[in-house]
Structure formats: C-alpha cells, structure tokens
Design an enzyme around this catalytic site. Structure first.
Site, short mmCIF file in Angstrom:
data_model
loop_
_atom_site.label_atom_id
_atom_site.label_comp_id
_atom_site.label_asym_id
_atom_site.label_seq_id
_atom_site.Cartn_x
_atom_site.Cartn_y
_atom_site.Cartn_z
N ALA A 11 4.64 -61.02 -46.70
CA ALA A 11 3.24 -60.67 -46.97
C ALA A 11 3.04 -60.85 -48.48
O ALA A 11 3.91 -61.43 -49.15
CB ALA A 11 2.97 -59.24 -46.53
N VAL A 74 9.27 -55.52 -46.73
CA VAL A 74 8.36 -55.21 -45.63
C VAL A 74 7.77 -53.82 -45.84
O VAL A 74 8.11 -53.12 -46.78
CB VAL A 74 9.07 -55.30 -44.26
CG1 VAL A 74 9.63 -56.70 -44.05
CG2 VAL A 74 10.16 -54.26 -44.12
N SER A 128 7.38 -52.64 -59.75
CA SER A 128 6.02 -52.27 -60.14
C SER A 128 5.29 -53.45 -60.74
O SER A 128 5.88 -54.30 -61.38
CB SER A 128 6.02 -51.12 -61.15
OG SER A 128 4.68 -50.82 -61.52
N LYS A 182 11.02 -45.21 -59.80
CA LYS A 182 9.74 -45.86 -59.48
C LYS A 182 8.72 -44.79 -59.05
O LYS A 182 7.54 -44.86 -59.40
CB LYS A 182 9.93 -46.90 -58.37
CG LYS A 182 8.64 -47.45 -57.75
CD LYS A 182 7.84 -48.25 -58.76
CE LYS A 182 6.54 -48.86 -58.29
NZ LYS A 182 6.01 -48.76 -57.00
N HIS A 185 7.54 -43.06 -62.11
CA HIS A 185 6.63 -44.01 -62.77
C HIS A 185 5.23 -43.89 -62.16
O HIS A 185 4.24 -43.79 -62.88
CB HIS A 185 7.17 -45.44 -62.60
CG HIS A 185 6.15 -46.51 -62.85
ND1 HIS A 185 5.15 -46.82 -61.94
CD2 HIS A 185 5.94 -47.33 -63.91
CE1 HIS A 185 4.38 -47.77 -62.45
NE2 HIS A 185 4.85 -48.11 -63.62
N ASN A 186 5.16 -43.87 -60.85
CA ASN A 186 3.85 -43.76 -60.20
C ASN A 186 3.20 -42.41 -60.48
O ASN A 186 1.98 -42.33 -60.64
CB ASN A 186 3.98 -43.97 -58.69
CG ASN A 186 4.16 -45.43 -58.33
OD1 ASN A 186 4.68 -46.20 -59.11
ND2 ASN A 186 3.75 -45.81 -57.13
N GLU A 189 1.76 -42.58 -63.77
CA GLU A 189 0.55 -43.41 -63.64
C GLU A 189 -0.64 -42.55 -63.18
O GLU A 189 -1.75 -42.67 -63.71
CB GLU A 189 0.87 -44.53 -62.65
CG GLU A 189 -0.25 -45.45 -62.27
CD GLU A 189 0.22 -46.44 -61.18
OE1 GLU A 189 1.34 -46.99 -61.28
OE2 GLU A 189 -0.53 -46.64 -60.21
#
Ligand code: NDP
Length: 476
Positions: A11, A74, A128, A182, A185-186, A189
């Site tokens: 995708a 995925v 990211s 990660k 990190h988000n 954010e």
C-alpha cells in the site's frame, strides 16, 4: 535468490519504501497479498531501480539473498501477525523480519520472542514521516538485536533522511525499543501540535487576528528558536484559502480532533511507569474534549465565561510573550517525553541513548526541528541528565521566557481561553523546581485514613501516627 531486501505490503507506505530502496541501488523483492498492487508498482515505477516481483509468498522468500531481510509493511495488528505466520515457515535461521508498521511495542516484544524461538531476528521498527518520508527519507527507529542491525542497519541508514550528512536512523535497542521510541515520538508530536494550536488560539482571541495574519506570525517564528516542520506546516495551513467559500481554510474545518491511538498508548504507558508527561496527556485529552460533542453542546451558551473583553495594548509584545511561552512549554513537553524514554529504558532493560534519539529525529519525521540538535548536545554532555530543562542551555532558554509564560497563562485564564498544555507545562515547571511540594499533606492524609506511613524531614525511618488512638508516633 539475489534480492538484497524484500518488502511485503505494498500500500502507500510499503510501495514508497520499496521505491526508496530501489532508488538507492538495492535489488528489491516485492510482494503484496493482492498481486495487482505488486504489478502496478513494477509497471509504474519499474524504471526507478531493480524490482523482483512475486505473486506468492514462497516465491518472494526464495527471491531473497540470505540472510534474508523482509520488511513487513501491512496494517498494524492481526494483519501483521497473519503475514508473520505465513513468512516464518518459509524462512531459515539468521533471517531478519522487519515490522515497519505502527505496532504497539508490547506486540513487538511478543513477536520478537516468538521469532527468536525459530532462530529468526525480529526487528520492530518505527518509521516516521508519512508517505513523503517513506519515499524520500524517513526517520527510522529499528529495535531488535545488535547482530541484526549489523547487516540490516546500513541498508536502512542508506534510505533514511540525512541531516548534515548524518543518517536519521540508528539501532534503538532490543525487542520493542524501536516501536516504543516511535510511540513517544508521536506523543511528543501530539503535545507540540496542541501547543501550537493554543498559541494560534491566543493570537486569534487576544488580537482578533485572522488566520492569514497568524500564519505570518508563524512564518516569522519559523526563522528562530522555534524553527521546525510543524511550525512551517502551521504557517502554510493558516495562509491557505478555502476554494469553495473564499474563507481562510482553517475557519471552515470542524473543530473536533481525531486520533489513531499512539498518543493514548504513550499516556497509558506513562501511567504504568509513573512518569508525569503532562504535556502529552493534556494534548491527548484536549483532542478528546474537542470531540466530546454532547458535553460541548450541553455547556455551550450555558456555562458563563464571566470575563471582560480582551484588549491587548501592545500586540508586538503580546506576540513575543506567546512565542516565549510556546517555546518554554515545548521544552517541558520534550523534557517529559525524554524522561519517559529513560524510565522505559531502565524498566525494560533497553539501554536507549537519548542523544541518539534526538539526533535521528532531526530529519524525516514530523517533529523534526532545529532545536533537537541542542537536545542531542545536552545528553552528550551528560548521558545521565535527570531533567532536560536542567541542562544549562535549556535552563537559560526557559529562564528567558518564564515571566512571559506566566503573563500568557494568567491572561488566558483571565479571558477564558483554554490553554491546557501551556498551563500544565507551567505547573510542571513550578512543581519540578519547587523547594517543597504539598505532598507532605498528602502523606499525612494517607497515614490518617489508611495507615500508609510517612517519612520525616528530620530523621530516617518510616513512621505512623496512631490517629484513632492517642496520636503517638510509632516507628514502622
Ligand atoms: P494500510 O495500513 O492501509 O494496510 C494495507 C496493506 O496491508 C495492504 O498491502 C494490504 O494488502 C495489507 N494487508 C492488510 N491485511 C492483510 C492481511 N491479513 N494479510 C496480508 N496483507 C494484509 O497500509 P499503509 O501503507 O497505509 O500503512 C502500512 C503500515 O504503515 C501500517 O502499519 C501503518 O500504521 C503504518 N503507517 C505509517 C505511517 C507513518 O508515517 N509511519 C503513515 C501511514 C501508515 P492488500 O493490498 O492485499 O489489501
């Protein structure tokens, strides 16, 4: 097989990662459950490098050079487990499975254990930067064994973003460390975006400024300490005009923020670890409040503001106050996020280098910003630094804005503008620097109703007062 790396799941993210590998000269095996996606990748982008398409998972695995390196891109959750289950019987000891999706780190810990039992390396990897980053250079946060990083790392570093020639990719730590970092990190954010939104709201309500006018303020801020991708994006969004109505775009966007869940995970984990990440928590709850339609409908027009009209006498000075308050609040939010990484690292035995995390966030990712360099330097000066804002550089940066921060938070309260992230960051600042907190009273209350005991300031030991009896003190 001859392919140096494989990507399954084509995708938007997997497709762009595969193209990024190919553009860097790697021979890339590509596979997707639905073969049409694989075909369209090769048809549309086959000229960008060398792709080896396979329709079946078995052929895909066979097309890879050993030790095989398979990137799974995925949907997070059951789809990732389904793909791993299909892959494992086809792989051989020493092969490396990379989950580059947005897995929750406990799932990564579980999968790493399961694959280790088969002699396979499982590398849960934070990626990211969205689609754009995946294609042109993301920030990459791989976990897993150091052994797997020795062969996989150079390939990931090659396709990562670069700042001053330094790759935005490094080995984070064992098992779930990459996905954990990660996640934080988000969370950061979320905090950064909420703080920016509060600054915008203060300028809007304090100055009665229009969106494009505020956009100009953000564009100017982006040339100083605040220089970052999120500030740049904010300036662009505020300057944008809605084609249908001719109004500023943000004025026609509904004010209910959505979330995919990483902020919530970050806060849940912080509660487990007992780390006060108030900035990230307030940001997550602010999104929830914005989406609380029944509560907002019940309150709107009913609960009084009881405020006076807001007349800012010196707009220039006010804008500068908001800028300083934003920067100070932002430093608190980042400081808290790095505390959470340190606590998790100690708790889960990950040995994460915080200087390196700030370094790989300088490019590719959503929170990329100039001042992350300063964070790297602070943790290089002292890898055990207990509090980021106590590093001399950041202490100076925050000190410079404390008076402005207080004025802004006071004005927001006086005029009924909700600033949960600005306010709670200031409260954290005052809490963490306090000589003495009122936790003494909490301990006394706990001892009164639950015999939970307390410590004393003047003597070592654990004590209990016989509150229901003669109120004498006992050593516990
Ligand atoms: P999606 O999350 O939309 O997932 C679609 C892909 O998953 C397709 O290739 C689909 O195959 C495959 N898939 C779904 N279920 C199965 C299954 N049971 N078995 C095999 N394959 C399955 O793709 P995205 O590219 O948007 O995201 C991929 C990952 O990257 C996700 O984990 C997402 O959270 C993360 N992501 C990260 C971003 C970032 O900035 N880091 C941004 C966006 C996403 P098929 O074509 O056959 O349906």
């Amino acid at each position: 097989g001859t392919a140096q790396i494989g990507v399954t799941g084509l995708a938007v993210m997997g497709r762009n990662l595969a193209r990024n590998f190919a553009r860097h000269g790697y021979t890339v095996a590509v596979h997707n459950r639905t073969y049409a996606r694989t075909q369209s990748l090769v048809t549309e982008h086959g000229d960008e490098g060398t792709f080896v398409p396979s329709e079946s998972m078995a052929d895909f695995v066979a097309s890879l050079a050993r030790p095989r390196k398979v990137v799974v891109m995925v949907q997070a959750g059951p789809a990732t487990d389904a793909v791993i289950d299909e892959l494992v019987p086809l792989l051989e000891p020493g092969d490396i499975v990379v989950d580059a999706g947005n897995a929750h780190f406990p799932d990564t810990v579980r999968r790493e254990q399961a694959l280790r039992a088969h002699g396979l390396h499982f590398v849960g990897t934070g990626v990211s930067g969205g689609e754009e980053g995946a294609l042109n250079g993301p920030s990459i946060m791989p976990g897993g064994t150091a052994e797997s990083y020795a062969s996989l790392g150079p390939i990931l570093e090659a396709i990562s973003a670069k700042v001053d020639g330094v790759p935005c990719c490094t080995h984070v730590g064992p098992d779930g460390a990459g996905h954990f970092v990660k996640m934080v990190h988000n969370g950061i954010e979320y905090a950064d975006m909420q703080l920016i939104a509060e600054a915008y709201d203060l300028l809007r309500q304090g100055l009665g400024a229009s969106a494009p006018e505020i956009g100009e303020v953000f564009a100017a801020w982006n040339t100083g300490d605040l220089e970052s991708y999120l500030i740049e994006v904010t300036a662009e969004v505020l300057a944008h005009t809605d084609a249908a109505t001719g109004r500023p775009f943000v004025d026609v966007v509904a004010d209910a923020a959505e979330q995919k869940g990483t902020g919530r995970w970050t806060v849940q984990n912080a509660l487990d670890l007992g780390v006060p990440i108030t900035g990230i928590a307030e940001a997550t709850f602010a999104r929830a409040l914005s989406g609380s339609a029944p509560q907002r409908a019940a309150a709107r027009g009913v609960l009084p503001a009881d405020t006076l009209a807001w007349n800012v006498p010196e707009p220039g000075a006010f804008i500068e106050d908001v800028r300083l308050a934003l920067y100070a609040s932002k430093l608190v939010a980042y400081s808290q996020g790095f505390d959470q990484i340190a606590a998790a690292s100690a708790q889960y035995g990950w040995d994460i280098d915080r200087a390196a995390m700030a370094r790989i966030w300088r490019g590719g990712c959503i929170i990329r910003a100039k001042f992350l360099d300063r964070i790297t330097q602070a943790y290089e000066r002292n890898p055990e630094l207990p509090l980021l804002i106590a590093d001399p550089y950041f202490t100076a940066a925050v000190s410079n804005g404390v008076a402005a921060w207080r004025r802004v938070v006071a004005a927001a309260a006086a005029h009924g503008v909700p600033t949960p992230a600005f306010s709670s960051s200031l409260a954290y600042y005052d809490g963490v620097r306090a000589e003495r907190l009122p936790a003494n009273l909490i301990q006394a209350q706990r001892d009164f109703f639950g015999a939970h005991t307390y410590r004393r300031v003047d003597r070592d030991g654990v004590f209990h007062t016989d509150w229901s009896g003669d109120r004498t003190e006992q050593t516990w």
